[in-house]
Design a protein around this motif. Structure first.
Motif, PDB file in Angstrom:
ATOM      1  N   ILE A 111       0.796  -1.255   0.112  1.00  0.00           N
ATOM      2  CA  ILE A 111      -0.025   0.243   0.003  1.00  0.00           C
ATOM      3  C   ILE A 111       0.850   1.237   0.013  1.00  0.00           C
ATOM      4  N   GLU A 115       1.563   3.990  -3.237  1.00  0.00           N
ATOM      5  CA  GLU A 115       0.818   5.285  -2.688  1.00  0.00           C
ATOM      6  C   GLU A 115       1.974   6.131  -2.935  1.00  0.00           C
ATOM      7  N   LEU A 126      -4.458   0.261  -6.201  1.00  0.00           N
ATOM      8  CA  LEU A 126      -4.242   0.812  -4.795  1.00  0.00           C
ATOM      9  C   LEU A 126      -5.524   0.610  -4.176  1.00  0.00           C
ATOM     10  N   CYS A 130      -6.083  -1.742  -0.719  1.00  0.00           N
ATOM     11  CA  CYS A 130      -6.789  -0.895   0.449  1.00  0.00           C
ATOM     12  C   CYS A 130      -7.781  -1.585   0.797  1.00  0.00           C
ATOM     13  N   TYR A 133      -6.705  -5.122   2.351  1.00  0.00           N
ATOM     14  CA  TYR A 133      -6.389  -4.738   3.688  1.00  0.00           C
ATOM     15  C   TYR A 133      -7.470  -4.503   4.857  1.00  0.00           C
ATOM     16  N   CYS A 148      -5.886   5.235   2.843  1.00  0.00           N
ATOM     17  CA  CYS A 148      -7.123   4.437   2.493  1.00  0.00           C
ATOM     18  C   CYS A 148      -8.403   5.444   2.346  1.00  0.00           C
TER      19      CYS A 148
END
Length: 437
Positions: A111, A115, A126, A130, A133, A148
Motif C-alpha cells: 500500500i 501510494e 491501490l 486498500c 487490507y 486508504c
C-alpha cells in the motif's frame, strides 16, 4: 448419529472449497481466475461458522507461499481475499487470523509503495489493496487510514450509473464502514466528501441500499470521537427521516418466509443483512443523541414495525430492536412519553410473553421495563405536566393488566439470577416494576 440436511450441506460446501482451493496452484492465470470465481460463489453461501472454520492463518500463509512461488498472481490473490473479507464483514464474522499472517505485513508494504508512486501509480490496484487490507484486518494505524480513506472516497464519489461502477462504489463505502468507531479519522480526510455522497443519494437515489447504509455508518461511527458531528448528521443530513424511510422500505422488500428457508440453508438475502446493519447503527442516536425531537417517535414506531415483521423469522433482528428501545430509555433527553407512544412497549411485551426466550432479548426487555418504571417516577415541575403524567401512568398500568403483565413479571423471578450472572450485570430489583408505581 444421522447428519441433518443442513450439516450435509455445510460439509459439502467446506469440502468443495478445500478441493477447488487445492487445485489453484496447478492452474495458469486465466484458469486460476475462473477457479477463484467459482470459489467465491461457494463463499457467498457459507454461514458464519463455515467462514470461521475455513479462513485460518494456515490458509492465508498458503496464499502467501503461492504468491512467493509464483503459483498465484497478486491480482488473483486479491480477487479471492477481498471476497473473503467482504463476506466476513457482511455476515459479522469476527476473524482475526489475517492480522497474524505473513500476508498482513506484505499488504501494508505494498500500500505504501504504491501510494508513493507518482506518474506510474496504478490507482485501481491501490484501491484493491486498500479494500482487501481493511476488510481483512481488524487493527490498523492512522497512517493506513490517512492513505486508504481518501483513496476509497474518490471511488465512492464517481456518479456514473453503470452496474459495474455501482458495485465499485458499494465495495468502497462498505470497506469504509468497517474502519470502526474508535479509529481516528480527521474531518479533513472525509467530511465534505461523505456529505456530498450522502446528499447526492438523497436527491438522486444513485447508491445501492448497502452502499448508502455504509456511507451513513462510516459517518455516524465518527461521532464517537467527535460529538460535534451530531448537528450535521441530524440536521443537515436528516438522519432520522432517512433511517425511517430505509427501515420501512426494507421491511417491504424482504420476503420473510423465504428468509426462514434461506437461513436454514445457510444463506441470507442482502436486504436482511442491510436491515440488521441499520439497526446496529441506530444505537448511536439512542446512546449519544442530544438533539432529540418529535421525529424520533416516528423512528421508534418504525423499529417496532421491524420487530413485528421479524418476530417469527429473525431473532437477531428482534434483539437489536429491543436493544435500541432499552438504550433509548437510558438517554435522559429521550422523553418517556415518546418511549410509550412509539410502539416500543408493545414490542417489549410481545417479547417477554414468548414461550421460548432468548436470554439477551429477555435481559434487554426487563431492563427497558425497569428503566421506564423509574422514568415514570421522575418529578414533573408544572401542574399540567403532573396531571398528564398521572393519566399516562394509569394508561400504562391498565395496559399491563390487560396483557397479564404482572404474571409475566412474577415468572421472571426464576431466571433473573441466571441473567444477572451470565451477562455480568448488577442485580435487578424485580419488585420495582409498574405494579408498584
Amino acid at each position: 448419529m444421522k447428519m441433518s440436511t443442513r450439516d450435509r450441506t455445510e460439509t459439502y460446501r467446506t469440502k468443495k472449497f478445500t478441493e477447488l482451493f487445492s487445485e489453484l496452484e496447478d492452474c495458469d492465470e486465466i484458469e486460476q481466475k475462473v477457479g477463484i470465481l467459482e470459489i467465491n460463489k461457494i463463499i457467498d453461501e457459507m454461514n458464519e461458522e463455515e467462514l470461521e472454520s475455513i479462513f485460518t492463518p494456515n490458509l492465508f500463509n498458503k496464499v502467501d507461499k503461492m504468491i512467493e512461488e509464483k503459483k498465484m498472481t497478486m491480482k488473483n490473490a486479491i480477487l479471492l481475499l477481498k471476497h473473503v473479507g467482504y463476506c466476513n464483514v457482511l455476515k459479522n464474522v469476527c476473524n482475526r487470523c489475517f492480522r497474524g499472517s505473513s500476508l498482513n505485513k506484505i499488504f501494508e508494504e505494498m500500500i505504501f509503495k504504491e501510494e508513493k508512486k507518482r506518474k506510474e501509480k496504478d490507482e485501481k490496484f491501490l484501491v484493491d489493496l486498500c479494500e482487501c487490507y481493511l476488510l481483512l484486518s481488524d487493527c490498523y494505524s492512522l497512517k493506513f487510514v490517512s492513505v486508504c480513506v481518501p483513496c476509497l472516497l474518490k471511488v465512492a464519489l464517481n456518479k456514473e450509473e453503470s452496474e459495474e461502477n455501482q458495485k465499485e462504489v458499494e465495495t468502497a463505502l462498505f470497506t469504509l464502514s468497517y474502519i470502526g468507531k474508535w479509529n481516528d479519522v480527521g474531518k479533513i480526510l472525509f467530511l465534505e466528501e461523505i456529505k456530498e455522497i450522502i446528499q447526492y443519494n438523497q436527491e438522486h437515489r444513485n447508491l445501492t441500499r448497502l452502499a448508502y447504509q455504509s456511507a451513513i455508518q462510516f459517518l455516524t461511527d465518527r461521532l464517537y470521537k467527535d460529538i460535534s458531528l451530531e448537528q450535521i448528521i441530524m440536521n443537515e443530513l436528516h438522519f432520522v427521516k432517512e433511517a425511517r424511510r430505509e427501515l420501512e422500505e426494507l421491511i417491504g422488500c424482504i420476503d420473510w418466509k423465504r428468509e426462514r428457508k434461506e437461513k436454514r440453508r445457510g444463506k441470507e438475502a442482502k436486504e436482511e443483512l442491510v436491515l440488521l446493519r441499520w439497526l446496529k447503527i441506530l444505537d448511536f442516536c439512542f446512546d449519544l443523541c442530544k438533539l432529540w425531537n418529535e421525529e424520533y417517535v416516528g423512528l421508534i414506531d418504525s423499529i417496532a414495525q421491524v420487530h413485528r415483521a421479524a418476530k417469527e423469522n429473525n431473532r437477531e433482528i428482534c434483539f437489536y430492536c429491543i436493544y435500541s428501545f432499552k438504550l433509548a430509555t437510558e438517554n435522559i433527553v429521550v422523553k418517556v412519553e415518546d418511549l410509550l407512544n412509539g410502539g416500543a412497549v408493545d414490542a417489549v411485551l410481545e417479547e417477554i410473553r414468548q414461550s421460548m426466550l432468548i436470554d439477551k432479548i429477555a435481559l434487554s426487555s426487563l431492563e427497558y421495563m425497569l428503566e421506564i418504571s423509574e422514568r415514570l417516577k421522575d418529578e414533573v415541575d408544572d401542574e399540567k405536566g403532573k396531571e398528564e403524567r398521572k393519566i399516562m401512568k394509569k394508561k400504562v398500568i391498565e395496559k399491563m393488566e390487560e396483557e397479564g403483565y404482572e404474571d409475566v413479571i412474577v415468572s421472571f423471578q426464576e431466571i433473573l439470577p441466571f441473567l444477572c450472572k451470565n451477562f455480568n450485570i448488577d442485580s435487578l430489583d424485580i419488585s420495582d416494576y409498574f405494579v408498584n408505581i
